[in-house]
Each structure stands twice: as structure tokens, then as C-alpha cells.
Design a protein around this motif. Structure first.
Motif, PDB file in Angstrom:
ATOM      1  N   ALA A 266     128.688 -33.874  86.716  1.00 38.01           N
ATOM      2  CA  ALA A 266     127.553 -32.953  86.650  1.00 38.01           C
ATOM      3  C   ALA A 266     127.919 -31.664  85.936  1.00 38.01           C
ATOM      4  N   ARG A 267     129.152 -31.161  86.175  1.00 38.89           N
ATOM      5  CA  ARG A 267     129.560 -29.934  85.496  1.00 38.89           C
ATOM      6  C   ARG A 267     129.682 -30.163  83.988  1.00 38.89           C
ATOM      7  N   HIS A 268     130.181 -31.334  83.583  1.00 38.10           N
ATOM      8  CA  HIS A 268     130.259 -31.641  82.152  1.00 38.10           C
ATOM      9  C   HIS A 268     128.859 -31.719  81.544  1.00 38.10           C
ATOM     10  N   MET A 269     127.932 -32.293  82.272  1.00 36.86           N
ATOM     11  CA  MET A 269     126.560 -32.387  81.765  1.00 36.86           C
ATOM     12  C   MET A 269     125.947 -31.001  81.601  1.00 36.86           C
ATOM     13  N   GLU A 270     126.188 -30.117  82.564  1.00 36.04           N
ATOM     14  CA  GLU A 270     125.673 -28.753  82.441  1.00 36.04           C
ATOM     15  C   GLU A 270     126.243 -28.054  81.223  1.00 36.04           C
ATOM     16  N   ASP A 271     127.545 -28.231  80.992  1.00 36.42           N
ATOM     17  CA  ASP A 271     128.156 -27.626  79.803  1.00 36.42           C
ATOM     18  C   ASP A 271     127.499 -28.143  78.532  1.00 36.42           C
ATOM     19  N   ASP A 272     127.218 -29.440  78.494  1.00 38.34           N
ATOM     20  CA  ASP A 272     126.591 -30.011  77.302  1.00 38.34           C
ATOM     21  C   ASP A 272     125.171 -29.480  77.113  1.00 38.34           C
ATOM     22  N   VAL A 273     124.432 -29.303  78.226  1.00 33.43           N
ATOM     23  CA  VAL A 273     123.071 -28.782  78.116  1.00 33.43           C
ATOM     24  C   VAL A 273     123.081 -27.374  77.541  1.00 33.43           C
ATOM     25  N   TYR A 274     123.963 -26.522  78.045  1.00 29.47           N
ATOM     26  CA  TYR A 274     124.036 -25.160  77.509  1.00 29.47           C
ATOM     27  C   TYR A 274     124.491 -25.160  76.053  1.00 29.47           C
ATOM     28  N   ARG A 275     125.380 -26.098  75.705  1.00 29.90           N
ATOM     29  CA  ARG A 275     125.846 -26.170  74.312  1.00 29.90           C
ATOM     30  C   ARG A 275     124.736 -26.654  73.389  1.00 29.90           C
ATOM     31  N   ILE A 276     123.928 -27.601  73.867  1.00 30.63           N
ATOM     32  CA  ILE A 276     122.879 -28.179  73.027  1.00 30.63           C
ATOM     33  C   ILE A 276     121.697 -27.232  72.877  1.00 30.63           C
ATOM     34  N   LEU A 277     121.252 -26.650  73.991  1.00 28.96           N
ATOM     35  CA  LEU A 277     120.022 -25.864  73.974  1.00 28.96           C
ATOM     36  C   LEU A 277     120.249 -24.379  73.757  1.00 28.96           C
ATOM     37  N   GLY A 278     121.399 -23.877  74.155  1.00 28.67           N
ATOM     38  CA  GLY A 278     121.707 -22.474  73.914  1.00 28.67           C
ATOM     39  C   GLY A 278     120.734 -21.529  74.586  1.00 28.67           C
ATOM     40  N   ASP A 279     120.126 -20.654  73.777  1.00 22.50           N
ATOM     41  CA  ASP A 279     119.234 -19.628  74.306  1.00 22.50           C
ATOM     42  C   ASP A 279     117.894 -20.186  74.776  1.00 22.50           C
ATOM     43  N   ASP A 280     117.621 -21.454  74.492  1.00 25.07           N
ATOM     44  CA  ASP A 280     116.359 -22.045  74.948  1.00 25.07           C
ATOM     45  C   ASP A 280     116.351 -22.278  76.457  1.00 25.07           C
ATOM     46  N   VAL A 281     117.530 -22.265  77.084  1.00 26.42           N
ATOM     47  CA  VAL A 281     117.622 -22.552  78.514  1.00 26.42           C
ATOM     48  C   VAL A 281     117.235 -21.319  79.325  1.00 26.42           C
ATOM     49  N   ILE A 282     116.337 -21.516  80.285  1.00 27.13           N
ATOM     50  CA  ILE A 282     115.993 -20.464  81.243  1.00 27.13           C
ATOM     51  C   ILE A 282     116.658 -20.753  82.589  1.00 27.13           C
TER      52      ILE A 282
END
Length: 714
Positions: A596-612
Motif C-alpha cells: 500500500a505504501r508503494h502504491m501511495e508513492d506511485d499515486v503521488y508520483r503520477i498525479l503530483g499536484d492534482d492530488v488533494i
């Protein structure tokens, strides 16, 4: 006397009647709740049973199958599905639409009462839930903490849940993932063997000293007192001083001689992360028929006050707010209705060329539409997407009858009749045709109110609203339109001499910009072109028929070939993404959390500033409650909700498309994902859309059964 003659003869009474209709409609509008969809009461009943410490295989064998076999004979049952997960069994029963669910609940309750004695010891009494659309969460908050994390459960219960329960309309508030205080007694097997004691003896000694019982009454003179034995533990340190047994030499054996007492939080079983920080989720549902938007506003206002009283390290994050989707949808449809109203008025003005006639037609539109609000209030419904879409459909129909009547009145006035005489004669000529046209529309839309099933719930409002609106518009067309025409329209000028007529015509011709010189000329040209086209079609009948037959065939090709897909509702991009990842069965919760932590890292890497907000759940709770119905995670399953910035118009730029593309390529940072027919990781990413239906499946874990408990908790 005909109704239109009465309306013309009594204009004040006619006007006041329609003013009363408008007042009642606006009053009803102010009382209507706002929701996304009509209130649904689907024929589903859920039986939920919890068995702390049992894996999915044990749940399926010892609980789920027994419940299914017991409930198979319930009357009216259409389908039964079950889901078996760690600690929890969920059996869903589907009945035929129109079945008496209250009667079915009584039958289910009787069967469950007979079954309960055959369930394993330690199983909670099955919960029987009748779910409807109001049971779905309307708001989800995330709470993160640092120093206060160990006491987050108590803080939320005392400072947040109790305060929010005062908000009018809230149905249920559930806290998921908060750390719970547990007292663990870690027994030493060697010490137990040395003293010749068993685990049960220690547990009995601890529980027998933790009592709060009534002990009868004491009578003293004229007074009578109730007595209770107050023996509950106040501090966890008291457990260590409990005497368990006596040795042959008469020495007392205490708990501290056999075990270590730990006052801490519960061992990790359900992990909640909000923006990579430890936290908990607060799930809020509403009462049946409550106003979702009003509740959300009240909750947000209350949360601002609650935040001031929370410890400074506790941060609040809004994960999901259903009212935002509702407000966006309602505002969009309201804007469409106003635009439709504007364009209808403009079209009428262009074609009639008379501002007085346009005002008369425009008055019938709001009068007809507001009556739908009266129906919604009487039907105990809400202002939702379906009701507003129905008004959008009906807004073009409400002016048809009025235009027919007004156009005929105008023709009679042009023939030299007075407005009053023209209103009576013209309405008398067309009122039966107008009513016949309305009855055709009623015959089309009334059957929609009789459809069964879920589609009937949605189409019922559409059918009734359109039927009521067109009936009221017809009533206005044969009463209000003649009355207003007799008062507002001017009669054709009458000239006593030829010179006066020529003078009026010369004055009119001197004006450069008039309706006849601009739009009138364009319409004359269109009429001439249409006359020529009509002559050609009458001379070439076969070619005309073949042309329209070809258009019809070409029109059905996309449907016949499947180019145009079919769906329950159009997909909407609400800026929310749901990600679910299944790992190999039997995976430990600790390994699942690494993934799950790896997935979170990938989400922040993919979406960047789009994540709220990124909210991640993994594992399951031993004491599963209502929140378990909305949480599909297990020890080997990860559920992630991502709230993004404003939706993109281009599908290629949507966050969901970028996540889907990245996860489909199997990130190398996730080594423990379950291989499915290959070495690639499997994930399902779906943008949050309008409601979807999924098939329930029994999930059986292959990990070994849990070892016998070696500790007691208080």
C-alpha cells in the motif's frame, strides 16, 4: 358556459387562481429536500454476522453456509448472494420488486433466531439490515494525529461524534480505523507449567474480579437502598495484582507471576492512512428523506467549531462529500432550464414578432413548471436530477398549446374582430384540438409511471411531472391565454378615410428597421423555398420516400452494429478515483501495508499536484460493524480513494487514465502483488461515476487458521 368564456368574463378570478398556483409552487420548492437521485427502497435485506479472529474459510464453512441454507426458504426470495471475509459474513437477499419487505424481515428474523443456537461460540448475533439509498454515506472525513494518535478513538467519540449527532437529519456516524485501547496479558507458558495452571484458570480469575452486579436492596428504617458490587478495574495495573491460585505450600500466585500486563492499543488489523499519515475515517449517513445538501452544510459548519476544541496535532480532511456532486448536478440542470426558458422566449419573439404575444406565452411557462414542485412535495420526493431533467424535457412542450391558441386569436384580430371577440371565437375553434394533443402526450408518459423495478423508480417522476406540466399548460392555454389576449392585445387599426390609411402606411414604411423589413423578409424567403421544395416532393413521390427510408436505415445502423453503447446512466467525472488491489491470498497484513505504501508513492508520483486527498485502507476489523458494509478490504486487499482537482475535459488527461496506464504496466516497486497468469501486478482503477452494480463473490483465504488465543483482553 365554456371554461374559456368564464375566464374571459372573470379576469380577476382567473388571474388570482394562477397566482395562487405560483405561490403554492414556490412554497413547495422551499420545502423540498435536495438529493442526487429519487429515494429508493430496493427489495434487498442483508444479514451480517461477525466472528472475531476467524478467517474467510472458517466464516464460509461455519457461518455463511448455515445462514444461506436457513434463509433459502424465505417467501418471495429471488436471489441470495454471500461474501465471506476475515471476521465477517455478509449474506444479501434479493426479493421481487413489489414484495412486502417488512413481512420478509419478520420471516428472516424468525429463521435467524432458530439458527443462532447452532452457530459457533463467540459469534455475534446476526444483524438484519434493510438497506436503502439513505444508508449510503453522504460524507467521509479523515482524521490524522501524531501525539494524540493512541487516544484518537476516545477523542473522536467524545468531541466529534457526540457533537455531530446533534445535527438535524444525521442517521448514523461510524468511526473506522481508529486505534482502540486494549489491555494484553502475555502469559508465559513455562510459568503456567511450573505452577500447574491452565489458560482458562487465569482467564476466569481475571473476569471474576471485574464485576459490576446488583446485590439486592437494604432497608434501613424508612429508607430503602439499592446495592451494587462495584468491582470493575479502574487501572490496568490492578490486573497484575489479581490472585489466581494457591500453591500446595499456601503461597498465592498472582497474575504478575505468570504474565506481563500491557496497557496499549489494539494490535494492527485494520490500517487507515490519510495522506500517508495514521488516522481514522468518520463515515456519516443521513436519515430517510433528509436533505443531503442541508446536512452537509450543517456538518461543515459544525466541524469548524469542533476543530477549535481538538488537540492541535489532530488534522481534519474531507475525503468525500456527496453534496458537492448533487450541487454541481442541480446547478447544471438549473442553468439548462433557465437557458431553455430564455431560448423558448426568444424563439417565440422571433416567430410571432410581437412583444405582447411573447409576454403572454412566457407567463405560461413558469406557471406550468411550478406545479411540478407541488407534486414533488405531496409525493414526499426531492429535487433531484430526474425531476429537473423532467422539467427540461417538458419546458418545450408547455408553449405548444399556448402558441396554437394565441396564433388563432391573432388571426381573428387581423380580420377585424375585437380582442375579446377574437379570444372567444378563436379559442372555441381550437380548444378541442389542443386537449386532444395533450391527451396524446399523456398517453405516452403515463405508462412510464407503471414500470416495475428500479427503472420504474426513476421513470415514475419523469412520467408524472411531464403529465402534470402539460395538463396545466393546456389549462392555461384555454383559460389564461384568452383572458390575457383580450386585455393585452391591440385590435387592428380602423380608418374612416382612405387618406388616413395611406398616411398610416406611409408612416410605417418610413421606418427602416421593422419586423416586416428584417425577419419578415427572411421568413417570406423561407416560405417560398419551402413551397418550391413541397412542389418537387409532390412531383417525385418515390424519390422522396426512398430518401427518408435511407435516412431511417442509416439512423439505426449505429445501434444495430453496437457503435452506440448502452448504460444505465451517463458516466460522470466527479474528480474521485477508486483503486483496488488484490494480493496473494494468505498475505500478512504487514506485507499488504508495504504494498500500500508503494502504491501511495506511485499515486503521488503520477498525479503530483492534482492530488488533494489519498485515503488508503487495508485489513479488516475483528469487531466489524456497519462500516464493514462499505469497506471491502481484507488482509490481502487494498482499497484506495483518491480525490483530485477539477475534472479534465480530455479523457487522456484525466487522473484516472494516467493511473490506469501506470498500474497496467505493473510498477516494479510493488513486488508482492499477486501474479495473475503472468508476473505482472493486477489492479483495477475506476473513476467515480454514477451508481454501478457489482456481483458479490465469496472470498476464501488460504492462510492457516489462527492459533489458540494466548492472551485475554479487558
Amino acid at each position: 358556459m365554456a371554461i374559456y368564456k368564464t375566464a374571459i368574463s372573470k379576469p380577476i378570478t382567473t388571474g388570482l387562481i394562477f397566482v395562487a398556483v405560483i405561490v403554492l409552487g414556490l412554497f413547495s420548492l422551499s420545502r423540498l429536500p435536495i438529493d442526487q437521485m429519487p429515494e429508493m427502497d430496493p427489495p434487498y435485506v442483508t444479514v451480517m454476522t461477525t466472528y472475531a479472529g476467524a478467517n474467510a474459510s472458517e466464516i464460509e464453512t461455519n457461518i455463511t453456509k448455515l445462514v444461506e441454507n436457513s434463509l433459502n426458504s424465505v417467501d418471495g426470495l429471488k436471489n441470495i448472494t454471500s461474501t465471506s471475509k476475515d471476521n465477517i459474513s455478509v449474506v444479501s437477499l434479493e426479493f421481487e420488486w413489489g414484495s412486502d419487505i417488512d413481512e420478509a424481515l419478520n420471516d428472516i428474523r424468525s429463521f435467524v433466531d432458530l439458527l443462532y443456537d447452532n452457530l459457533p461460540d463467540g459469534v455475534s448475533r446476526p444483524m438484519i439490515l434493510k438497506l436503502n439509498s439513505s444508508a449510503m454515506p453522504i460524507m467521509v472525513y479523515g482524521f490524522t494525529a501524531k501525539e494524540s494518535y493512541s487516544g484518537l478513538d476516545r477523542i473522536l467519540e467524545d468531541n466529534v461524534v457526540n457533537e455531530l449527532n446533534r445535527v438535524d437529519g444525521i442517521g448514523n456516524i461510524t468511526v473506522s480505523g481508529a486505534p482502540e485501547r486494549y489491555v494484553y496479558i502475555d502469559l508465559d507458558p513455562k510459568q503456567l507449567d511450573a505452577y500447574g495452571l491452565s489458560l482458562e484458570q487465569v482467564g476466569t480469575a481475571i473476569s471474576s474480579n471485574n464485576l459490576d452486579l446488583a446485590s439486592g436492596t437494604v432497608k434501613m428504617g424508612k429508607e430503602q437502598y439499592q446495592m451494587r458490587v462495584k468491582g470493575e478495574y479502574v487501572e490496568s495495573s490492578e490486573i497484575a495484582d489479581i490472585a489466581v491460585a494457591l500453591t500446595p505450600t499456601g503461597k498465592q500466585v498472582f497474575v504478575r507471576d505468570l504474565a506481563t500486563v500491557r496497557d496499549t492499543i489494539k494490535d494492527l488489523s485494520l490500517d487507515e492512512k490519510i495522506n500517508r499519515q495514521d488516522g481514522a475515517r468518520l463515515i456519516i449517513t443521513k436519515q430517510t428523506g433528509a436533505n443531503t445538501v442541508a446536512i452537509a452544510r450543517a456538518v461543515k459548519a459544525q466541524m469548524q467549531e469542533i476543530q477549535k476544541n481538538l488537540p492541535p496535532d489532530i488534522q481534519t480532511t474531507l475525503i468525500r462529500d456527496a453534496s458537492e456532486e448533487i450541487v454541481n448536478a442541480i446547478n447544471g440542470l438549473t442553468e439548462s432550464i433557465f437557458y431553455a426558458l430564455l431560448f423558448v422566449v426568444l424563439v417565440v419573439l422571433v416567430f410571432l414578432g410581437n412583444w405582447r404575444s411573447t409576454i403572454i406565452i412566457a407567463l405560461t411557462i413558469p406557471i406550468s413548471l411550478v406545479t411540478s414542485f407541488i407534486y414533488l412535495l405531496l409525493a414526499d420526493s426531492s429535487l433531484n436530477i430526474i425531476s429537473l431533467a423532467s422539467l427540461t424535457v417538458a419546458i418545450g412542450m408547455v408553449v405548444d398549446d399556448a402558441i396554437v391558441v394565441l396564433e388563432n386569436i391573432t388571426k381573428h384580430i387581423e380580420r377585424g374582430e375585437s380582442p375579446r371577440e377574437a379570444a372567444i371565437c378563436a379559442t372555441n375553434e381550437v380548444w378541442t384540438s389542443v386537449i386532444a394533443t395533450t391527451l396524446v402526450l399523456v398517453a405516452v408518459f403515463v405508462p412510464l409511471t407503471m414500470l416495475p423495478g428500479m427503472m420504474g423508480i426513476f421513470m415514475k417522476e419523469l412520467g408524472w411531472i411531464v403529465t402534470i406540466v402539460v395538463c396545466v399548460s393546456t389549462t392555461a392555454a384555454i383559460t389564461l391565454i384568452p383572458m390575457l389576449s383580450s386585455k393585452m392585445l391591440k385590435e387592428k387599426p380602423f380608418f374612416l378615410t382612405k387618406e388616413a390609411r395611406e398616411e398610416a402606411e406611409a408612416k410605417k414604411a418610413s421606418k427602416r428597421i421593422t419586423y416586416e423589413n428584417t425577419i419578415g423578409k427572411a421568413f417570406n424567403a423561407i416560405e417560398a423555398a419551402y413551397a418550391n421544395l413541397l412542389r418537387w416532393c409532390l412531383k417525385h413521390k418515390l424519390a422522396t420516400l426512398l430518401f427518408f427510408a435511407a435516412i431511417f436505415i442509416v439512423s439505426i445502423i449505429p445501434i444495430a452494429t453496437g457503435t452506440i453503447g448502452m448504460d444505465f446512466m451517463k458516466e460522470q467525472d466527479n474528480g474521485r478515483i477508486s483503486v483496488t488491489a488484490d494480493l496473494q491470498r494468505g498475505t500478512r497484513i504487514e506485507e499488504t501495508l508495504k504494498t500500500a505504501r508503494h502504491m501511495e508513492d506511485d499515486v503521488y508520483r503520477i498525479l503530483g499536484d492534482d492530488v488533494i486527498v489519498v485515503s488508503t485502507s487495508a485489513g479488516s476489523n475483528d469487531d466489524a460493524g456497519m462500516s464493514a458494509l462499505f469497506n471491502s478490504t481484507t488482509n490481502n486487499k487494498i482499497s484506495m480513494t483518491i480525490r483530485c482537482t477539477a475534472p479534465r475535459n480530455s479523457s487522456a488527461k484525466r487522473p484516472s487514465s494516467r493511473c490506469r496506464k501506470s498500474f497496467a504496466s505493473a510498477s516494479p516497486n510493488i513486488p508482492s502483488w499477486s501474479p495473475i497468469r503472468s508476473t505482472k501486478a493486477a489492479a483495477w482503477v475506476a473513476a467515480a461515476t454514477t451508481p454501478s452494480v457489482s456481483k458479490s463473490m465469496a472470498t476464501t483465504s488460504t492462510k492457516p487458521p489462527p492459533s489458540p488465543p494466548s492472551c485475554a483482553n479487558v
